[in-house]
Design a protein around this motif. Structure first.
Motif, PDB file in Angstrom:
ATOM      1  N   ILE A  82      56.778  49.924  34.047  1.00 15.48           N
ATOM      2  CA  ILE A  82      55.518  49.539  34.881  1.00 15.48           C
ATOM      3  C   ILE A  82      55.778  48.218  35.246  1.00 15.48           C
ATOM      4  N   ALA A  83      55.732  47.721  36.661  1.00 18.83           N
ATOM      5  CA  ALA A  83      56.241  46.509  37.068  1.00 18.83           C
ATOM      6  C   ALA A  83      54.787  45.578  36.886  1.00 18.83           C
ATOM      7  N   GLY A  84      55.105  44.158  37.139  1.00 21.62           N
ATOM      8  CA  GLY A  84      54.133  43.313  36.844  1.00 21.62           C
ATOM      9  C   GLY A  84      52.983  43.364  37.985  1.00 21.62           C
ATOM     10  N   MET A  85      51.650  43.511  37.831  1.00 25.25           N
ATOM     11  CA  MET A  85      50.633  43.448  38.719  1.00 25.25           C
ATOM     12  C   MET A  85      49.702  42.695  37.949  1.00 25.25           C
ATOM     13  N   SER A  86      49.038  41.718  38.742  1.00 25.32           N
ATOM     14  CA  SER A  86      48.239  40.731  37.792  1.00 25.32           C
ATOM     15  C   SER A  86      46.786  41.353  37.825  1.00 25.32           C
ATOM     16  N   PHE A  87      46.222  40.910  36.530  1.00 29.26           N
ATOM     17  CA  PHE A  87      44.620  40.850  36.657  1.00 29.26           C
ATOM     18  C   PHE A  87      44.309  39.760  37.738  1.00 29.26           C
ATOM     19  N   GLY A  88      43.326  40.388  38.576  1.00 26.89           N
ATOM     20  CA  GLY A  88      43.006  39.550  39.882  1.00 26.89           C
ATOM     21  C   GLY A  88      43.568  40.327  40.681  1.00 26.89           C
ATOM     22  N   SER A  89      44.487  40.769  41.175  1.00 26.46           N
ATOM     23  CA  SER A  89      44.980  41.566  41.980  1.00 26.46           C
ATOM     24  C   SER A  89      44.472  43.122  41.642  1.00 26.46           C
ATOM     25  N   LEU A  90      44.485  43.297  40.305  1.00 24.22           N
ATOM     26  CA  LEU A  90      44.063  44.633  39.907  1.00 24.22           C
ATOM     27  C   LEU A  90      42.775  44.378  39.112  1.00 24.22           C
ATOM     28  N   SER A  91      42.117  45.296  38.803  1.00 20.74           N
ATOM     29  CA  SER A  91      40.654  45.268  37.928  1.00 20.74           C
ATOM     30  C   SER A  91      41.031  45.370  36.470  1.00 20.74           C
ATOM     31  N   GLY A  92      40.285  45.063  35.711  1.00 22.23           N
ATOM     32  CA  GLY A  92      40.500  45.267  34.363  1.00 22.23           C
ATOM     33  C   GLY A  92      40.675  46.596  33.785  1.00 22.23           C
ATOM     34  N   GLY A 137      40.014  43.321  48.149  1.00 22.73           N
ATOM     35  CA  GLY A 137      38.988  43.563  46.921  1.00 22.73           C
ATOM     36  C   GLY A 137      38.008  44.536  47.093  1.00 22.73           C
ATOM     37  N   ARG A 138      37.944  45.388  48.320  1.00 23.68           N
ATOM     38  CA  ARG A 138      36.922  46.366  48.522  1.00 23.68           C
ATOM     39  C   ARG A 138      37.274  47.630  48.115  1.00 23.68           C
ATOM     40  N   ASP A 139      38.517  47.719  47.136  1.00 19.41           N
ATOM     41  CA  ASP A 139      39.060  49.193  47.055  1.00 19.41           C
ATOM     42  C   ASP A 139      38.125  50.301  46.423  1.00 19.41           C
ATOM     43  N   PRO A 140      37.828  51.356  47.505  1.00 21.77           N
ATOM     44  CA  PRO A 140      36.683  52.295  46.818  1.00 21.77           C
ATOM     45  C   PRO A 140      37.203  53.089  45.450  1.00 21.77           C
ATOM     46  N   ALA A 141      38.474  53.044  45.193  1.00 26.89           N
ATOM     47  CA  ALA A 141      38.788  53.728  43.799  1.00 26.89           C
ATOM     48  C   ALA A 141      38.824  52.645  42.812  1.00 26.89           C
ATOM     49  N   GLY A 142      38.324  51.599  42.982  1.00 34.40           N
ATOM     50  CA  GLY A 142      37.988  50.504  41.960  1.00 34.40           C
ATOM     51  C   GLY A 142      39.392  50.055  41.098  1.00 34.40           C
ATOM     52  N   ILE A 143      40.520  50.195  41.857  1.00 34.51           N
ATOM     53  CA  ILE A 143      41.626  49.658  41.204  1.00 34.51           C
ATOM     54  C   ILE A 143      42.040  48.346  41.749  1.00 34.51           C
ATOM     55  N   THR A 144      41.967  47.914  42.974  1.00 28.69           N
ATOM     56  CA  THR A 144      42.445  46.612  43.561  1.00 28.69           C
ATOM     57  C   THR A 144      41.409  45.808  43.792  1.00 28.69           C
ATOM     58  N   THR A 145      40.371  45.763  43.095  1.00 28.57           N
ATOM     59  CA  THR A 145      39.058  45.010  43.340  1.00 28.57           C
ATOM     60  C   THR A 145      38.480  44.380  41.967  1.00 28.57           C
ATOM     61  N   GLN A 146      37.473  43.158  42.012  1.00 29.22           N
ATOM     62  CA  GLN A 146      37.037  42.569  41.072  1.00 29.22           C
ATOM     63  C   GLN A 146      35.306  42.807  41.174  1.00 29.22           C
ATOM     64  N   ASP A 147      35.077  43.877  41.940  1.00 28.99           N
ATOM     65  CA  ASP A 147      33.514  44.262  42.236  1.00 28.99           C
ATOM     66  C   ASP A 147      33.193  44.842  41.306  1.00 28.99           C
ATOM     67  N   PRO A 148      32.255  44.527  40.427  1.00 33.40           N
ATOM     68  CA  PRO A 148      31.818  45.510  39.109  1.00 33.40           C
ATOM     69  C   PRO A 148      31.614  46.825  39.377  1.00 33.40           C
ATOM     70  N   GLU A 149      30.554  47.145  40.776  1.00 32.70           N
ATOM     71  CA  GLU A 149      30.335  48.230  41.064  1.00 32.70           C
ATOM     72  C   GLU A 149      31.355  49.134  41.645  1.00 32.70           C
ATOM     73  N   LEU A 150      32.371  48.595  41.884  1.00 33.14           N
ATOM     74  CA  LEU A 150      33.556  49.409  42.535  1.00 33.14           C
ATOM     75  C   LEU A 150      34.468  49.718  41.378  1.00 33.14           C
TER      76      LEU A 150
END
Length: 437
Positions: A87-97, A353-366
């Motif tokens: 799995i390649a490098g993808m940052s926390f920030g770009s991706l959610s926790g 940062g508005r990814d409805p799937a909750g993957i590439t976002t930092q929005d807690p609701e998403l």
């Protein structure tokens, strides 16, 4: 009778739209994802399965091994993987926790590694990744010597396939309090990563830095060097000179969290054209299979994996495909994507940062929508299929290990692919630029 209007090949609708957008805004376009233009790729190669002149292996009775060891050159503790797919490098920030946790869970189930990306190591990722590679990027965001020691390998990122020579971007809406703290940045402010490391200007300086990293980690950890594909023969040669245990070569099809459109589409070369020059450099230095080569950029199927290995790679790395496997850009969310002015499968807007799937976002609701256990299992399933497909092809070519695949097992469908991969055009013995003509 009027001649019906024709769209210009040069000034297509998309080209006109970009001119109009640039004229209206005065700024260049930024997006995520990888190159969208069609380039020669693994689809342009075919395997020559066993027939009269070759003997295949029986899939249910004869073993075909997929394991790979990375970091055998200098590291005291090389990495042992069950499959040649990382799995390649993808940052926390770009991706959610939760997304980072899911990547770690999936990789661990499959017996492979995941990578931190820019911005440092999260507890979720380290806690659920049996094998974790820690990236060091020019930005130094999140750089922590203690995390170096907690990692299983270190990857020095010189460049990325989507933007060799350029730094990445993270828009302010993704700089949450946690991301800001990890990266020592102000909240909510756009940030741009540096495009080159501050500690060195060439391979001699880099060799000194690698020695420092080895001392910090007591020579335990393999040291990777990642380069964006542009001059692979020379870049790989210099990476070997600098002391790399593993080289990661990323083609222009590789995705990015966010960068300029002009970078994504017009800088770098396809991974198909980069593998053979990289392997040639390793062979001429007597380092092929001693310094392991991981290739990335547009890997989707087991056939892609098998073709990369046949051309001389030791393993591959996936990024975009891993996110898709987690559940991003699902058609079931089409209505949500339409509200954002995009569509499922476009991948342009991961950076907003508005990814409805909750993957590439930092929005807690998403990001609360993403179950890391379920998503991790989906990734593990996908990795399993990739490995099985790779084995299926290797057995069909009579190979008892996937690393026994070789260029002789391949032919090309196009002149371009034949020249790039240095394998014959199908039905001939002709390789453009080879065989004396």
């Amino acid at each position: 009778m009027h001649t019906p209007p024709r769209e210009s090949a040069t000034f297509s609708k998309s080209a006109i739209a970009e001119i109009q957008r640039a004229a209206a805004t005065g700024i260049y376009d930024i997006r995520g994802g990888g190159a969208k233009r069609k380039v020669p790729c693994f689809d342009d190669l075919l395997f020559l399965g066993a027939s009269m002149s070759r003997y295949p292996l029986e899939g249910y009775r004869e073993k075909c091994t997929t394991s790979v060891t990375l970091g055998t050159r200098f590291a005291k503790k090389p990495i042992e993987l069950k499959i040649p797919i990382t799995i390649a490098g993808m940052s926390f920030g770009s991706l959610s926790g939760p997304a980072k946790e899911a990547l770690g869970r999936g990789a661990t189930i499959a017996g492979t590694s995941t990578t931190t990306g820019d911005g440092g190591m999260t507890e979720e990722e380290r806690g659920h990744s049996k094998i974790l590679v820690y990236q060091i990027l020019p930005s130094r965001y999140g750089m922590n010597p203690d995390h170096l020691r907690k990692a299983d390998a270190i990857e020095i990122v010189i460049g990325q396939g989507a933007k060799p020579g350029g730094g990445g971007m993270l828009l302010g809406q993704k700089i949450s309090p946690r991301v800001a703290q990890m990266r020592t940045l102000p909240e909510g402010i756009d940030q741009r990563s540096a495009c080159r490391h501050p500690d060195w200007t060439g391979p001699d300086d880099l060799e000194i830095k690698i020695q420092e990293l080895r001392e910090i980690t007591d020579w335990q950890k393999p040291i990777y060097i990642k380069v964006g594909a542009s001059r692979p023969y020379y870049d790989v040669s210099l990476a070997v000179k600098s002391g790399a245990d593993v080289i990661v070569l990323d083609g222009m099809e590789g995705g990015t969290a966010a960068t300029q459109e002009v970078f994504i589409e017009h800088i770098g070369i396809p991974i198909l054209s980069a593998i053979r020059p990289a392997v040639q450099a390793l062979q001429e230095l007597g380092m092929h299979r001693k310094v392991q080569l991981i290739v990335s950029g547009g890997i989707r199927t087991g056939a892609d994996v098998a073709k990369a290995l046949a051309l001389g790679a030791d393993a591959v790395s996936i990024g975009t495909a891993a996110l898709i496997a987690l559940g991003d850009n699902s058609p079931r969310l089409e209505e949500d994507y339409n509200k954002l002015g995009t569509t499922a499968g476009a991948y342009d807007d991961w950076h907003e940062g508005r990814d409805p799937a909750g993957i590439t976002t930092q929005d807690p609701e998403l990001f609360s929508r993403l179950d890391p256990v379920i998503a991790g299992q989906k990734l593990a399933n996908y990795l399993s299929v990739l490995a099985l497909e790779t084995q299926t092809i290797a057995r069909a070519c009579g190979k008892s290990h996937v690393h026994n695949l070789e260029p002789e097992d391949l032919v090309a469908l196009t002149v371009e692919a034949s020249a790039m991969a240095r394998v014959p055009l199908a039905g001939t013995d002709w390789i453009p630029g080879r065989n004396g003509y």
